[in-house]
Design a protein around this motif. Sequence first.
Motif, PDB file in Angstrom:
ATOM      1  N   ALA A  86      35.707 -19.487  39.775  1.00 40.51           N
ATOM      2  CA  ALA A  86      36.094 -20.844  39.380  1.00 40.51           C
ATOM      3  C   ALA A  86      36.983 -21.492  40.430  1.00 40.51           C
ATOM      4  O   ALA A  86      36.873 -22.675  40.725  1.00 40.51           O
ATOM      5  CB  ALA A  86      36.803 -20.812  38.030  1.00 40.51           C
ATOM      6  N   LEU A  87      37.877 -20.704  41.007  1.00 36.58           N
ATOM      7  CA  LEU A  87      38.783 -21.215  42.034  1.00 36.58           C
ATOM      8  C   LEU A  87      38.098 -21.398  43.379  1.00 36.58           C
ATOM      9  O   LEU A  87      38.408 -22.329  44.129  1.00 36.58           O
ATOM     10  CB  LEU A  87      39.964 -20.254  42.197  1.00 36.58           C
ATOM     11  N   PHE A  88      37.167 -20.522  43.694  1.00 35.35           N
ATOM     12  CA  PHE A  88      36.503 -20.528  45.002  1.00 35.35           C
ATOM     13  C   PHE A  88      34.977 -20.487  44.804  1.00 35.35           C
ATOM     14  O   PHE A  88      34.329 -19.469  45.073  1.00 35.35           O
ATOM     15  CB  PHE A  88      36.954 -19.332  45.843  1.00 35.35           C
ATOM     16  N   PRO A  89      34.386 -21.587  44.305  1.00 29.94           N
ATOM     17  CA  PRO A  89      32.950 -21.579  43.991  1.00 29.94           C
ATOM     18  C   PRO A  89      32.064 -21.379  45.211  1.00 29.94           C
ATOM     19  O   PRO A  89      30.897 -20.995  45.068  1.00 29.94           O
ATOM     20  CB  PRO A  89      32.722 -22.945  43.332  1.00 29.94           C
ATOM     21  N   GLY A  90      32.586 -21.615  46.393  1.00 29.80           N
ATOM     22  CA  GLY A  90      31.797 -21.415  47.601  1.00 29.80           C
ATOM     23  C   GLY A  90      31.687 -19.970  48.036  1.00 29.80           C
ATOM     24  O   GLY A  90      30.958 -19.651  48.982  1.00 29.80           O
ATOM     25  N   GLY A  91      32.436 -19.080  47.370  1.00 22.68           N
ATOM     26  CA  GLY A  91      32.347 -17.661  47.684  1.00 22.68           C
ATOM     27  C   GLY A  91      33.214 -17.200  48.833  1.00 22.68           C
ATOM     28  O   GLY A  91      33.043 -16.070  49.312  1.00 22.68           O
ATOM     29  N   SER A  92      34.171 -18.033  49.259  1.00 23.77           N
ATOM     30  CA  SER A  92      35.036 -17.618  50.368  1.00 23.77           C
ATOM     31  C   SER A  92      36.012 -16.525  49.957  1.00 23.77           C
ATOM     32  O   SER A  92      36.566 -15.821  50.812  1.00 23.77           O
ATOM     33  CB  SER A  92      35.803 -18.817  50.928  1.00 23.77           C
ATOM     34  N   ALA A 101      32.928 -13.191  56.577  1.00 26.25           N
ATOM     35  CA  ALA A 101      32.970 -12.361  55.380  1.00 26.25           C
ATOM     36  C   ALA A 101      34.016 -12.918  54.418  1.00 26.25           C
ATOM     37  O   ALA A 101      35.069 -13.398  54.843  1.00 26.25           O
ATOM     38  CB  ALA A 101      33.308 -10.920  55.749  1.00 26.25           C
ATOM     39  N   PRO A 102      33.746 -12.871  53.127  1.00 26.43           N
ATOM     40  CA  PRO A 102      34.726 -13.393  52.171  1.00 26.43           C
ATOM     41  C   PRO A 102      35.974 -12.531  52.105  1.00 26.43           C
ATOM     42  O   PRO A 102      35.949 -11.336  52.417  1.00 26.43           O
ATOM     43  CB  PRO A 102      33.961 -13.345  50.841  1.00 26.43           C
ATOM     44  N   LEU A 103      37.068 -13.148  51.709  1.00 28.14           N
ATOM     45  CA  LEU A 103      38.292 -12.417  51.427  1.00 28.14           C
ATOM     46  C   LEU A 103      38.086 -11.638  50.133  1.00 28.14           C
ATOM     47  O   LEU A 103      37.727 -12.220  49.102  1.00 28.14           O
ATOM     48  CB  LEU A 103      39.456 -13.390  51.272  1.00 28.14           C
ATOM     49  N   ARG A 104      38.316 -10.337  50.178  1.00 22.49           N
ATOM     50  CA  ARG A 104      38.102  -9.495  49.000  1.00 22.49           C
ATOM     51  C   ARG A 104      39.445  -9.181  48.340  1.00 22.49           C
ATOM     52  O   ARG A 104      40.331  -8.589  48.964  1.00 22.49           O
ATOM     53  CB  ARG A 104      37.396  -8.186  49.377  1.00 22.49           C
ATOM     54  N   ARG A 116      46.721 -16.493  50.400  1.00 21.81           N
ATOM     55  CA  ARG A 116      45.684 -17.504  50.204  1.00 21.81           C
ATOM     56  C   ARG A 116      46.031 -18.367  48.999  1.00 21.81           C
ATOM     57  O   ARG A 116      46.107 -17.883  47.884  1.00 21.81           O
ATOM     58  CB  ARG A 116      44.333 -16.830  49.987  1.00 21.81           C
ATOM     59  N   GLU A 117      46.247 -19.654  49.212  1.00 19.30           N
ATOM     60  CA  GLU A 117      46.574 -20.558  48.116  1.00 19.30           C
ATOM     61  C   GLU A 117      45.308 -20.945  47.370  1.00 19.30           C
ATOM     62  O   GLU A 117      44.265 -21.206  47.959  1.00 19.30           O
ATOM     63  CB  GLU A 117      47.272 -21.814  48.631  1.00 19.30           C
ATOM     64  N   ALA A 118      45.421 -20.996  46.048  1.00 21.87           N
ATOM     65  CA  ALA A 118      44.297 -21.462  45.235  1.00 21.87           C
ATOM     66  C   ALA A 118      44.109 -22.951  45.459  1.00 21.87           C
ATOM     67  O   ALA A 118      45.070 -23.717  45.452  1.00 21.87           O
ATOM     68  CB  ALA A 118      44.566 -21.182  43.767  1.00 21.87           C
ATOM     69  N   PRO A 119      42.874 -23.395  45.675  1.00 20.52           N
ATOM     70  CA  PRO A 119      42.621 -24.804  45.955  1.00 20.52           C
ATOM     71  C   PRO A 119      42.717 -25.659  44.708  1.00 20.52           C
ATOM     72  O   PRO A 119      42.449 -25.204  43.598  1.00 20.52           O
ATOM     73  CB  PRO A 119      41.190 -24.796  46.502  1.00 20.52           C
ATOM     74  N   TRP A 150      46.316 -14.447  40.463  1.00 19.06           N
ATOM     75  CA  TRP A 150      47.326 -15.218  41.204  1.00 19.06           C
ATOM     76  C   TRP A 150      48.098 -14.314  42.159  1.00 19.06           C
ATOM     77  O   TRP A 150      48.334 -14.651  43.310  1.00 19.06           O
ATOM     78  CB  TRP A 150      48.261 -15.886  40.204  1.00 19.06           C
ATOM     79  N   GLU A 151      48.494 -13.133  41.668  1.00 18.05           N
ATOM     80  CA  GLU A 151      49.256 -12.199  42.502  1.00 18.05           C
ATOM     81  C   GLU A 151      48.420 -11.692  43.667  1.00 18.05           C
ATOM     82  O   GLU A 151      48.924 -11.566  44.800  1.00 18.05           O
ATOM     83  CB  GLU A 151      49.729 -11.027  41.638  1.00 18.05           C
ATOM     84  N   ALA A 152      47.158 -11.413  43.429  1.00 21.15           N
ATOM     85  CA  ALA A 152      46.289 -10.958  44.517  1.00 21.15           C
ATOM     86  C   ALA A 152      46.167 -12.035  45.593  1.00 21.15           C
ATOM     87  O   ALA A 152      46.231 -11.737  46.793  1.00 21.15           O
ATOM     88  CB  ALA A 152      44.914 -10.585  43.962  1.00 21.15           C
TER      89      ALA A 152
END
Length: 269
Positions: free
Chosen positions: A27-33, A4-7, A230-233, A222-224
């Motif tokens: 945009a940051l997580f195009p794979g939907g994770s 399940a994706p991180l919400r 979870r670091e932005a890729p 960013w705060e969420a």
Amino acid sequence: MTHAPLRLGLLYPGHAAEDDLPWLVEALFPGGSVVADVVHTSMDEDAHDVDVLLDLGGARRLNPSADVLREHGAAVAVWACTSGSFVFGWEGAQRQAADLEAHFGGPASSTSLAFVAALRALGIRRVAIAATYPEPVTDRLVALLGDAGFEVAGAGSQGIVTAAEVGTLDEDALLAFVRAGDRPDAEAVIVPDTALHTVRSLAALEDAVRKPVLTANQVSVWEALRLAGREAPLRPLGDDAASAMVTGARPSDALGTLFASRAFAEAPR
């Protein structure tokens, strides 16, 4: 096995620029994770007015929507409203987030606290403010930042009363008032209104003033992510984003200094 994706839970008042939030996460997580779970809070009046904002950011507005986020399985809850948090002052904004966290049952914050965390992570101490609000509302933000240890080199106020009107501003208007709000001695410009569409214009904003620009919807996401650990890729965002970047730039540069830097990994949790 599919996970399940991180919400990322984002509480948003009314309707103006809430589409910025899922756009940035996608945009940051195009794979939907990772996905943005935007839940709207109740409101009686759309107005950048101190008394209205104190009601907007009260527990009776936030808690029912936080319950929805919990039911959805959100990992965090961020009150994605700058004025509805800084209006309470520095200590009050922290109490607001602590109360939201206690009710939600997980990490919680607000856009105002996100600005503080992001500025600290980037090592920035002197800022200029390019605000959409009437001046009495902007003054509350100046006070919060001062109490949090920052110097405000200047604060511009556009005097726009409603979030609905702010949501109609185009990129030309955005660039114009951010340039006007900048100050030569400011290390960064902050643009504090989640009703303002900004995340598709982050590269253009930083090009315009030649320094970091932090915007409300950007720092909310960013705060969420920070609260969720979870670091932005730093990876390609697709052909459209890639075509807008300078050759050799890192992919996340299209989303501003905040996501292109190592500030996320360095920020205290």
